[in-house]
Each structure stands twice: as C-alpha cells, then as structure tokens.
Design a protein around this motif. Structure first.
Motif, mmCIF file in Angstrom:
data_model
loop_
_atom_site.group_PDB
_atom_site.id
_atom_site.type_symbol
_atom_site.label_atom_id
_atom_site.label_comp_id
_atom_site.label_asym_id
_atom_site.label_seq_id
_atom_site.Cartn_x
_atom_site.Cartn_y
_atom_site.Cartn_z
ATOM 1 N N LYS A 172 10.239 -21.071 -2.814
ATOM 2 C CA LYS A 172 9.854 -19.771 -2.282
ATOM 3 C C LYS A 172 9.809 -18.834 -3.173
ATOM 4 O O LYS A 172 10.742 -18.665 -4.163
ATOM 5 C CB LYS A 172 10.761 -19.888 -1.030
ATOM 6 C CG LYS A 172 10.201 -18.641 -0.116
ATOM 7 C CD LYS A 172 11.024 -18.497 1.333
ATOM 8 C CE LYS A 172 10.680 -19.555 2.060
ATOM 9 N NZ LYS A 172 11.319 -19.415 3.522
ATOM 10 N N VAL A 173 8.934 -17.816 -3.261
ATOM 11 C CA VAL A 173 8.875 -16.643 -3.794
ATOM 12 C C VAL A 173 8.893 -15.438 -2.838
ATOM 13 O O VAL A 173 8.189 -15.695 -1.537
ATOM 14 C CB VAL A 173 7.619 -16.482 -4.570
ATOM 15 C CG1 VAL A 173 7.573 -15.171 -5.144
ATOM 16 C CG2 VAL A 173 7.608 -17.461 -5.887
ATOM 17 N N ILE A 174 10.002 -14.734 -2.913
ATOM 18 C CA ILE A 174 10.141 -13.679 -2.116
ATOM 19 C C ILE A 174 9.539 -12.276 -2.926
ATOM 20 O O ILE A 174 9.859 -12.041 -3.920
ATOM 21 C CB ILE A 174 11.587 -13.141 -1.900
ATOM 22 C CG1 ILE A 174 12.105 -14.374 -0.973
ATOM 23 C CG2 ILE A 174 11.730 -12.050 -0.784
ATOM 24 C CD1 ILE A 174 11.689 -14.868 0.012
ATOM 25 N N ALA A 175 8.776 -11.258 -2.290
ATOM 26 C CA ALA A 175 8.175 -10.039 -2.669
ATOM 27 C C ALA A 175 8.822 -9.096 -1.831
ATOM 28 O O ALA A 175 8.818 -9.007 -0.602
ATOM 29 C CB ALA A 175 6.878 -9.944 -2.629
ATOM 30 N N LYS A 176 9.572 -8.250 -2.674
ATOM 31 C CA LYS A 176 10.313 -7.234 -1.765
ATOM 32 C C LYS A 176 10.036 -5.802 -2.510
ATOM 33 O O LYS A 176 10.127 -5.519 -3.599
ATOM 34 C CB LYS A 176 11.868 -7.586 -1.964
ATOM 35 C CG LYS A 176 12.744 -6.591 -0.995
ATOM 36 C CD LYS A 176 14.142 -6.551 -1.371
ATOM 37 C CE LYS A 176 14.766 -8.137 -1.098
ATOM 38 N NZ LYS A 176 16.132 -8.378 -1.174
ATOM 39 N N ASP A 177 9.616 -4.740 -1.485
ATOM 40 C CA ASP A 177 9.591 -3.418 -2.261
ATOM 41 C C ASP A 177 11.003 -3.018 -2.520
ATOM 42 O O ASP A 177 12.166 -3.429 -2.304
ATOM 43 C CB ASP A 177 8.896 -2.438 -1.177
ATOM 44 C CG ASP A 177 9.391 -2.254 0.151
ATOM 45 O OD1 ASP A 177 10.830 -2.159 0.148
ATOM 46 O OD2 ASP A 177 8.816 -1.931 1.151
ATOM 47 N N SER A 178 10.884 -1.574 -3.415
ATOM 48 C CA SER A 178 12.201 -1.083 -3.647
ATOM 49 C C SER A 178 12.571 -0.175 -2.897
ATOM 50 O O SER A 178 13.507 1.006 -3.322
ATOM 51 C CB SER A 178 11.882 -0.522 -5.214
ATOM 52 O OG SER A 178 11.634 -1.687 -5.966
ATOM 53 N N SER A 179 12.372 0.091 -1.602
ATOM 54 C CA SER A 179 12.628 1.088 -0.805
ATOM 55 C C SER A 179 14.293 1.131 -0.660
ATOM 56 O O SER A 179 14.676 -0.089 -0.253
ATOM 57 C CB SER A 179 12.210 0.754 0.724
ATOM 58 O OG SER A 179 12.531 1.932 1.576
ATOM 59 N N ARG A 180 14.995 2.233 -0.762
ATOM 60 C CA ARG A 180 16.433 2.418 -0.571
ATOM 61 C C ARG A 180 16.837 2.451 1.147
ATOM 62 O O ARG A 180 17.947 2.157 1.349
ATOM 63 C CB ARG A 180 17.045 3.442 -1.157
ATOM 64 C CG ARG A 180 17.075 3.252 -2.796
ATOM 65 C CD ARG A 180 17.616 4.148 -3.484
ATOM 66 N NE ARG A 180 16.452 5.108 -3.935
ATOM 67 C CZ ARG A 180 16.621 6.214 -4.723
ATOM 68 N NH1 ARG A 180 17.777 6.820 -4.471
ATOM 69 N NH2 ARG A 180 15.535 6.557 -5.141
ATOM 70 N N ILE A 181 16.095 2.906 1.771
ATOM 71 C CA ILE A 181 16.161 3.049 3.205
ATOM 72 C C ILE A 181 15.858 1.789 4.136
ATOM 73 O O ILE A 181 16.459 1.224 5.019
ATOM 74 C CB ILE A 181 15.324 4.227 3.926
ATOM 75 C CG1 ILE A 181 15.823 5.446 3.107
ATOM 76 C CG2 ILE A 181 15.822 4.572 5.304
ATOM 77 C CD1 ILE A 181 15.039 6.732 3.223
ATOM 78 N N LYS A 241 0.798 -1.117 -0.049
ATOM 79 C CA LYS A 241 0.090 -0.111 -0.020
ATOM 80 C C LYS A 241 0.815 1.297 -0.065
ATOM 81 O O LYS A 241 0.222 2.416 -0.104
ATOM 82 C CB LYS A 241 -0.824 -0.079 1.174
ATOM 83 C CG LYS A 241 -2.001 -1.194 0.982
ATOM 84 C CD LYS A 241 -2.882 -1.033 2.057
ATOM 85 C CE LYS A 241 -3.901 -2.259 2.224
ATOM 86 N NZ LYS A 241 -5.001 -2.104 3.239
ATOM 87 N N ASP A 242 2.167 0.980 0.174
ATOM 88 C CA ASP A 242 3.129 2.332 0.159
ATOM 89 C C ASP A 242 3.214 2.889 -1.338
ATOM 90 O O ASP A 242 2.715 2.267 -2.288
ATOM 91 C CB ASP A 242 4.477 1.957 0.437
ATOM 92 C CG ASP A 242 4.643 1.582 1.937
ATOM 93 O OD1 ASP A 242 3.763 2.154 2.853
ATOM 94 O OD2 ASP A 242 5.332 0.850 2.510
ATOM 95 N N ALA A 243 3.552 4.070 -1.401
ATOM 96 C CA ALA A 243 3.546 4.833 -2.453
ATOM 97 C C ALA A 243 5.125 5.005 -3.048
ATOM 98 O O ALA A 243 6.071 4.491 -2.473
ATOM 99 C CB ALA A 243 3.053 6.154 -2.403
#
Length: 127
Positions: A61-70, A18-20
C-alpha cells in the motif's frame, strides 16, 4: 525486472491535492513491503535484488498524506509489482543417474527411456 540492482526505479504513483501551501504538500509512505522504498515524488525503488522465482508479485500500500499541521488528509492505493523473469536458472533433469537397464527383446520404435527436465524460469526463459 528480476535481479535489477538495488535502487532500480520500479514505478511512480501520483496523488493530487488542490489545497495550497502545506495543505497541498504531499508526502508518500509505503506500507507492507521491505522490498521497496518510495521518495517524496512518488517514485518507487527496489530496496533489494528481487528474485521472481521466490516472489513473482509484490503487493503493498502507498499512502499519500498532505502536510497540514491541523487536519492532515490522506488517501491510499494498493500497488502490485509483477517481477519480469530473467533467464537466470539452468534446466535440471529429474534424475542424476546415467545408467539405465534396457531389457532384451525390444523392437525398433519401442519406448526405452523417458527423461524429464525442468527450469525454474518462466515463459520463453524456461524453454
């Protein structure tokens, strides 16, 4: 399906964030199998021709990762792919011999010979 060409679409997974912006931009990674690949839309493809008689169920296994740099966040799911059988094997007999000795004195209806055949395929394909 067994013997499908490399690159055959097998399944799709979907993660929701839900993040932008980049914090909500999801990338997928597949771990635990060289038989499949996954793209950035979560679509899983075969990476080789699959043989049900060798491995009938694949777990990874499938990993879903967001692209946040922090502070990147991730989640995982276990995926099981059951390979559907194709009728790609011939029945085989338990013995290649075609010469059998039948003892004298048998009556009509006496058991003479039993031959067993088997097929590596499954279900209807093994009949």
């Amino acid at each position: 399906m067994e013997n499908s060409p490399v690159g055959h679409r097998v399944a799709q997974v979907e993660a929701i964030d839900k993040d932008a912006y980049e914090n909500g931009d999801i990338k997928y990674e597949l771990i635990g199998s060289d038989d499949f690949t996954i793209d950035n839309n979560g679509i899983i493809f075969s990476a080789k021709i699959l043989d049900r008689e060798t491995i009938d169920n694949h777990n990874f296994k499938v990993i879903a990762k967001d692209s946040s740099r922090i502070n990147p966040k991730s989640s995982s799911a276990t995926v099981t792919v059951a390979i559907l059988d194709e009728n790609d094997n011939r029945p085989t007999f338990d013995s290649n011999s075609t010469d059998y000795f039948i003892p004298p004195g048998l009556k009509s209806g006496d058991f003479v010979l039993g031959i067993f055949a088997s097929d590596k395929d499954k279900g209807e394909n093994a009949r």
